[in-house]
Design an enzyme around this catalytic site. Structure first.
Site, PDB file in Angstrom:
ATOM      1  N   CYS A   1      -4.301  -1.250  -2.111  1.00  0.00           N
ATOM      2  CA  CYS A   1      -4.461   0.187  -2.322  1.00  0.00           C
ATOM      3  C   CYS A   1      -5.430   0.363  -3.484  1.00  0.00           C
ATOM      4  CB  CYS A   1      -3.106   0.813  -2.645  1.00  0.00           C
ATOM      5  SG  CYS A   1      -3.151   2.559  -3.108  1.00  0.00           S
TER       6      CYS A   1
ATOM      7  N   HIS B   1      -7.495   3.006   3.558  1.00  0.00           N
ATOM      8  CA  HIS B   1      -7.269   3.805   4.760  1.00  0.00           C
ATOM      9  C   HIS B   1      -8.571   4.067   5.526  1.00  0.00           C
ATOM     10  CE1 HIS B   1      -3.373   4.820   2.907  1.00  0.00           C
ATOM     11  NE2 HIS B   1      -3.004   5.333   4.063  1.00  0.00           N
TER      12      HIS B   1
ATOM     13  N   CYS C   1     -11.343   3.427  -0.028  1.00  0.00           N
ATOM     14  CA  CYS C   1      -9.890   3.520   0.147  1.00  0.00           C
ATOM     15  C   CYS C   1      -9.555   2.661   1.347  1.00  0.00           C
ATOM     16  CB  CYS C   1      -9.476   4.976   0.369  1.00  0.00           C
ATOM     17  SG  CYS C   1      -7.742   5.206   0.869  1.00  0.00           S
TER      18      CYS C   1
ATOM     19  N   GLU D   1      -2.346   8.731   8.147  1.00  0.00           N
ATOM     20  CA  GLU D   1      -0.917   8.419   8.145  1.00  0.00           C
ATOM     21  C   GLU D   1      -0.210   9.056   9.352  1.00  0.00           C
ATOM     22  OE1 GLU D   1       1.204   6.662   6.000  1.00  0.00           O
ATOM     23  OE2 GLU D   1      -0.584   5.827   5.039  1.00  0.00           O
TER      24      GLU D   1
ATOM     25  N   ASP E   1       0.854  -1.188   0.000  1.00  0.00           N
ATOM     26  CA  ASP E   1       0.000   0.000   0.000  1.00  0.00           C
ATOM     27  C   ASP E   1       0.888   1.236   0.000  1.00  0.00           C
ATOM     28  OD1 ASP E   1      -2.439   1.505   0.153  1.00  0.00           O
ATOM     29  OD2 ASP E   1      -2.053   1.842   2.267  1.00  0.00           O
ATOM     30  N   SER E   2       0.280   2.366  -0.327  1.00  0.00           N
ATOM     31  CA  SER E   2       1.011   3.629  -0.299  1.00  0.00           C
ATOM     32  C   SER E   2       1.411   4.001   1.122  1.00  0.00           C
ATOM     33  CB  SER E   2       0.146   4.752  -0.887  1.00  0.00           C
ATOM     34  OG  SER E   2      -1.026   4.933  -0.108  1.00  0.00           O
TER      35      SER E   2
END
Length: 270
Positions: free
Chosen positions: A71, A183, A181, A149, A8-9
Protein backbone atom coordinates in the site's frame (compact mmCIF):
# COMPACT_ATOMS: atom_id res chain seq x y z
CA UNK A 1 9.68 -22.18 1.52
CA UNK A 2 8.66 -19.07 3.46
CA UNK A 3 5.42 -17.57 4.73
CA UNK A 4 4.96 -14.09 3.28
CA UNK A 5 2.47 -11.51 4.48
CA UNK A 6 1.03 -9.06 1.96
CA UNK A 7 -0.88 -6.18 3.54
CA UNK A 8 -3.05 -3.50 1.94
CA UNK A 9 -5.99 -1.32 2.87
CA UNK A 10 -8.09 -3.36 0.45
CA UNK A 11 -7.75 -5.15 -2.87
CA UNK A 12 -5.00 -2.95 -4.38
CA UNK A 13 -2.23 -5.17 -3.06
CA UNK A 14 -3.62 -8.03 -5.12
CA UNK A 15 -1.57 -6.50 -7.96
CA UNK A 16 1.57 -7.18 -5.88
CA UNK A 17 0.38 -10.64 -4.82
CA UNK A 18 -0.32 -11.47 -8.46
CA UNK A 19 3.27 -10.67 -9.40
CA UNK A 20 4.58 -12.53 -6.34
CA UNK A 21 2.69 -15.67 -7.34
CA UNK A 22 4.16 -15.35 -10.84
CA UNK A 23 7.76 -15.01 -9.67
CA UNK A 24 7.65 -16.92 -6.37
CA UNK A 25 4.78 -19.46 -6.55
CA UNK A 26 6.44 -21.95 -4.22
CA UNK A 27 5.95 -19.88 -1.06
CA UNK A 28 2.93 -19.60 1.23
CA UNK A 29 1.10 -16.27 1.47
CA UNK A 30 -1.28 -14.46 3.77
CA UNK A 31 -3.04 -11.60 2.01
CA UNK A 32 -4.52 -9.21 4.58
CA UNK A 33 -7.04 -6.63 3.37
CA UNK A 34 -8.31 -4.02 5.81
CA UNK A 35 -11.34 -3.43 3.59
CA UNK A 36 -13.52 -2.32 6.51
CA UNK A 37 -11.37 0.81 6.68
CA UNK A 38 -10.55 1.37 3.00
CA UNK A 39 -9.52 3.70 1.53
CA UNK A 40 -6.53 4.77 3.63
CA UNK A 41 -5.61 7.67 1.34
CA UNK A 42 -8.12 10.04 2.89
CA UNK A 43 -7.30 9.27 6.55
CA UNK A 44 -4.83 11.03 8.86
CA UNK A 45 -1.17 10.05 8.86
CA UNK A 46 -1.32 9.17 12.57
CA UNK A 47 -4.28 6.82 12.07
CA UNK A 48 -2.65 5.12 9.08
CA UNK A 49 0.62 4.60 10.97
CA UNK A 50 -1.11 3.12 14.03
CA UNK A 51 -3.45 0.83 12.10
CA UNK A 52 -0.72 -0.38 9.72
CA UNK A 53 1.57 -1.25 12.62
CA UNK A 54 -1.19 -3.23 14.36
CA UNK A 55 -1.94 -5.26 11.23
CA UNK A 56 1.71 -5.91 10.40
CA UNK A 57 2.23 -7.15 13.98
CA UNK A 58 -0.70 -9.51 13.34
CA UNK A 59 1.10 -10.91 10.30
CA UNK A 60 4.36 -11.25 12.20
CA UNK A 61 2.58 -13.07 15.02
CA UNK A 62 1.03 -15.40 12.42
CA UNK A 63 4.55 -16.55 11.59
CA UNK A 64 5.37 -14.52 8.49
CA UNK A 65 9.04 -14.51 7.54
CA UNK A 66 8.66 -11.26 5.56
CA UNK A 67 5.95 -8.69 4.95
CA UNK A 68 5.17 -6.70 1.81
CA UNK A 69 3.50 -3.42 2.74
CA UNK A 70 1.56 -3.41 -0.52
CA UNK A 71 0.00 0.00 0.00
CA UNK A 72 1.67 3.23 -1.12
CA UNK A 73 -0.13 5.26 1.54
CA UNK A 74 0.81 2.90 4.39
CA UNK A 75 4.40 2.76 3.16
CA UNK A 76 4.63 6.54 3.09
CA UNK A 77 3.14 6.99 6.57
CA UNK A 78 4.19 3.91 8.51
CA UNK A 79 7.07 1.85 7.15
CA UNK A 80 9.75 3.45 9.35
CA UNK A 81 7.83 2.66 12.55
CA UNK A 82 6.95 -0.84 11.37
CA UNK A 83 10.57 -1.67 10.58
CA UNK A 84 11.61 -0.39 14.00
CA UNK A 85 9.03 -2.62 15.74
CA UNK A 86 9.38 -5.86 13.77
CA UNK A 87 12.35 -8.19 13.48
CA UNK A 88 11.55 -9.46 9.98
CA UNK A 89 12.08 -7.86 6.56
CA UNK A 90 9.38 -5.33 5.59
CA UNK A 91 9.29 -4.38 1.91
CA UNK A 92 7.36 -1.25 1.01
CA UNK A 93 6.05 0.22 -2.22
CA UNK A 94 6.42 3.74 -3.51
CA UNK A 95 5.43 5.50 -6.73
CA UNK A 96 7.87 4.72 -9.55
CA UNK A 97 8.82 8.33 -10.20
CA UNK A 98 12.52 7.55 -10.65
CA UNK A 99 12.07 4.99 -13.48
CA UNK A 100 9.40 7.27 -14.95
CA UNK A 101 11.84 10.18 -15.08
CA UNK A 102 14.39 7.95 -16.83
CA UNK A 103 11.88 6.68 -19.40
CA UNK A 104 10.09 9.94 -20.22
CA UNK A 105 11.04 11.33 -23.61
CA UNK A 106 9.83 14.88 -23.01
CA UNK A 107 10.50 15.22 -19.28
CA UNK A 108 6.84 15.60 -18.26
CA UNK A 109 5.56 12.85 -15.96
CA UNK A 110 2.09 12.47 -14.49
CA UNK A 111 1.75 10.97 -11.02
CA UNK A 112 -1.65 9.57 -10.06
CA UNK A 113 -1.69 8.71 -6.36
CA UNK A 114 -3.68 9.18 -3.17
CA UNK A 115 -3.75 12.55 -1.43
CA UNK A 116 -1.91 11.07 1.58
CA UNK A 117 0.90 9.71 -0.59
CA UNK A 118 1.37 12.96 -2.49
CA UNK A 119 1.52 14.97 0.74
CA UNK A 120 3.79 12.57 2.61
CA UNK A 121 7.32 13.50 3.64
CA UNK A 122 8.61 10.22 2.18
CA UNK A 123 7.23 10.93 -1.29
CA UNK A 124 8.43 14.53 -1.36
CA UNK A 125 11.88 13.53 -0.11
CA UNK A 126 12.10 11.06 -3.00
CA UNK A 127 10.90 13.73 -5.41
CA UNK A 128 13.64 16.10 -4.21
CA UNK A 129 16.34 13.61 -5.23
CA UNK A 130 15.33 13.65 -8.90
CA UNK A 131 16.70 15.95 -11.61
CA UNK A 132 15.10 19.36 -11.98
CA UNK A 133 14.78 18.90 -15.73
CA UNK A 134 11.85 16.52 -15.22
CA UNK A 135 8.47 18.05 -14.34
CA UNK A 136 6.02 16.00 -12.29
CA UNK A 137 2.28 16.67 -12.57
CA UNK A 138 0.82 15.39 -9.31
CA UNK A 139 -2.85 14.40 -9.26
CA UNK A 140 -4.81 12.85 -6.38
CA UNK A 141 -7.13 10.10 -7.60
CA UNK A 142 -9.94 10.84 -5.17
CA UNK A 143 -12.81 8.38 -5.47
CA UNK A 144 -11.00 5.78 -7.58
CA UNK A 145 -10.12 3.35 -4.78
CA UNK A 146 -13.73 2.96 -3.56
CA UNK A 147 -14.83 2.15 -7.11
CA UNK A 148 -12.13 -0.49 -7.48
CA UNK A 149 -13.03 -1.92 -4.06
CA UNK A 150 -16.63 -2.15 -5.26
CA UNK A 151 -15.60 -4.14 -8.35
CA UNK A 152 -16.26 -1.21 -10.69
CA UNK A 153 -12.79 -0.67 -12.15
CA UNK A 154 -14.11 -0.98 -15.71
CA UNK A 155 -17.40 0.83 -15.18
CA UNK A 156 -18.55 4.00 -16.92
CA UNK A 157 -18.46 5.72 -13.53
CA UNK A 158 -14.78 4.86 -13.12
CA UNK A 159 -14.08 5.89 -16.70
CA UNK A 160 -15.69 9.31 -16.20
CA UNK A 161 -13.87 9.96 -12.91
CA UNK A 162 -10.57 8.77 -14.32
CA UNK A 163 -10.96 11.10 -17.31
CA UNK A 164 -11.33 14.07 -14.96
CA UNK A 165 -8.24 13.10 -12.97
CA UNK A 166 -6.16 12.54 -16.09
CA UNK A 167 -7.15 15.86 -17.68
CA UNK A 168 -4.46 18.06 -16.00
CA UNK A 169 -1.85 15.37 -16.64
CA UNK A 170 -2.69 15.30 -20.34
CA UNK A 171 -2.97 19.08 -20.63
CA UNK A 172 0.59 19.34 -19.31
CA UNK A 173 1.78 17.08 -22.14
CA UNK A 174 2.83 14.12 -20.00
CA UNK A 175 4.15 11.17 -21.98
CA UNK A 176 4.50 8.94 -18.91
CA UNK A 177 2.03 8.13 -16.12
CA UNK A 178 3.02 6.73 -12.73
CA UNK A 179 0.36 4.53 -11.15
CA UNK A 180 1.16 5.63 -7.62
CA UNK A 181 -1.31 3.40 -5.78
CA UNK A 182 -1.37 -0.40 -5.87
CA UNK A 183 -5.09 -0.22 -6.73
CA UNK A 184 -4.45 1.69 -9.93
CA UNK A 185 -2.95 -1.11 -12.08
CA UNK A 186 -6.50 -2.48 -12.13
CA UNK A 187 -7.44 0.65 -14.09
CA UNK A 188 -5.13 -0.20 -16.99
CA UNK A 189 -8.02 -1.21 -19.25
CA UNK A 190 -9.88 2.03 -18.49
CA UNK A 191 -6.74 4.12 -19.01
CA UNK A 192 -6.03 2.48 -22.35
CA UNK A 193 -9.65 2.99 -23.36
CA UNK A 194 -9.23 6.71 -22.69
CA UNK A 195 -5.68 7.22 -23.94
CA UNK A 196 -4.82 4.32 -26.21
CA UNK A 197 -1.07 3.73 -26.29
CA UNK A 198 -0.20 7.42 -26.19
CA UNK A 199 1.27 7.27 -22.70
CA UNK A 200 3.73 4.94 -20.94
CA UNK A 201 2.37 3.41 -17.72
CA UNK A 202 4.68 2.80 -14.78
CA UNK A 203 3.91 0.57 -11.81
CA UNK A 204 6.39 -1.06 -9.47
CA UNK A 205 4.99 -4.56 -8.87
CA UNK A 206 7.92 -6.30 -10.56
CA UNK A 207 10.53 -4.26 -8.68
CA UNK A 208 8.82 -4.87 -5.33
CA UNK A 209 8.73 -8.64 -5.85
CA UNK A 210 12.35 -8.71 -6.98
CA UNK A 211 13.27 -6.95 -3.72
CA UNK A 212 11.19 -9.52 -1.81
CA UNK A 213 13.06 -12.30 -3.60
CA UNK A 214 16.42 -10.80 -2.56
CA UNK A 215 15.29 -10.61 1.06
CA UNK A 216 14.07 -14.22 1.02
CA UNK A 217 17.39 -15.38 -0.39
CA UNK A 218 19.13 -13.74 2.56
CA UNK A 219 16.78 -15.57 4.93
CA UNK A 220 17.15 -18.97 3.22
CA UNK A 221 18.16 -21.81 5.53
CA UNK A 222 18.09 -25.59 5.30
CA UNK A 223 15.20 -25.97 7.75
CA UNK A 224 12.97 -23.86 5.50
CA UNK A 225 13.68 -25.76 2.31
CA UNK A 226 10.65 -27.68 1.07
CA UNK A 227 10.18 -29.02 -2.42
CA UNK A 228 6.85 -27.82 -3.81
CA UNK A 229 5.73 -26.05 -6.95
CA UNK A 230 2.89 -24.00 -5.50
CA UNK A 231 2.27 -22.89 -1.95
CA UNK A 232 -0.90 -21.82 -0.18
CA UNK A 233 -2.73 -18.49 -0.19
CA UNK A 234 -4.87 -17.40 2.74
CA UNK A 235 -7.06 -14.35 2.11
CA UNK A 236 -7.91 -12.48 5.32
CA UNK A 237 -10.37 -9.58 5.36
CA UNK A 238 -11.59 -7.17 8.03
CA UNK A 239 -14.88 -6.79 6.11
CA UNK A 240 -15.94 -9.83 4.05
CA UNK A 241 -13.55 -12.66 3.24
CA UNK A 242 -15.84 -14.22 0.61
CA UNK A 243 -15.97 -10.93 -1.30
CA UNK A 244 -12.19 -10.59 -1.04
CA UNK A 245 -11.69 -14.06 -2.48
CA UNK A 246 -14.12 -13.32 -5.32
CA UNK A 247 -12.30 -10.06 -6.08
CA UNK A 248 -8.99 -11.91 -6.14
CA UNK A 249 -10.38 -14.41 -8.62
CA UNK A 250 -11.75 -11.60 -10.79
CA UNK A 251 -8.77 -9.22 -10.72
CA UNK A 252 -5.72 -11.47 -10.65
CA UNK A 253 -4.17 -13.19 -13.64
CA UNK A 254 -2.62 -15.97 -11.54
CA UNK A 255 -4.35 -19.34 -11.58
CA UNK A 256 -5.37 -19.62 -7.93
CA UNK A 257 -6.50 -23.20 -8.54
CA UNK A 258 -2.81 -24.14 -8.58
CA UNK A 259 -2.57 -23.11 -4.90
CA UNK A 260 -4.21 -24.28 -1.71
CA UNK A 261 -6.57 -21.33 -1.16
CA UNK A 262 -8.73 -20.40 1.80
CA UNK A 263 -10.29 -17.24 3.20
CA UNK A 264 -11.15 -16.04 6.67
CA UNK A 265 -12.33 -13.00 8.57
CA UNK A 266 -9.89 -10.93 10.59
CA UNK A 267 -10.72 -11.45 14.24
CA UNK A 268 -10.39 -8.92 17.03
CA UNK A 269 -6.80 -7.73 17.28
CA UNK A 270 -4.96 -5.41 19.64
Amino acid sequence: MSLIGVFDSGVGGLSILDEALRQLPQHDYIYLADSANAPYGEKSGAWIAERSLILCKYLADAGCDAIVLACNTATAEAIKQIREQLQIPVIGVEPGIKPAAMQSQNGVVGVLATEATLKSDKFNALLATLPNDCRFIKQAGAGLVPLIEAGKADSEEALDLLAKHLEPILEAGSDTLVLGCTHYPFLRTAIRKLLGDSITLIDTSDAVVRQLKRQLELLASDDKLTIQDHGSVNFVSSKDDAVLLQMAQNLMHSNLEMHAVKSQMLGNIK
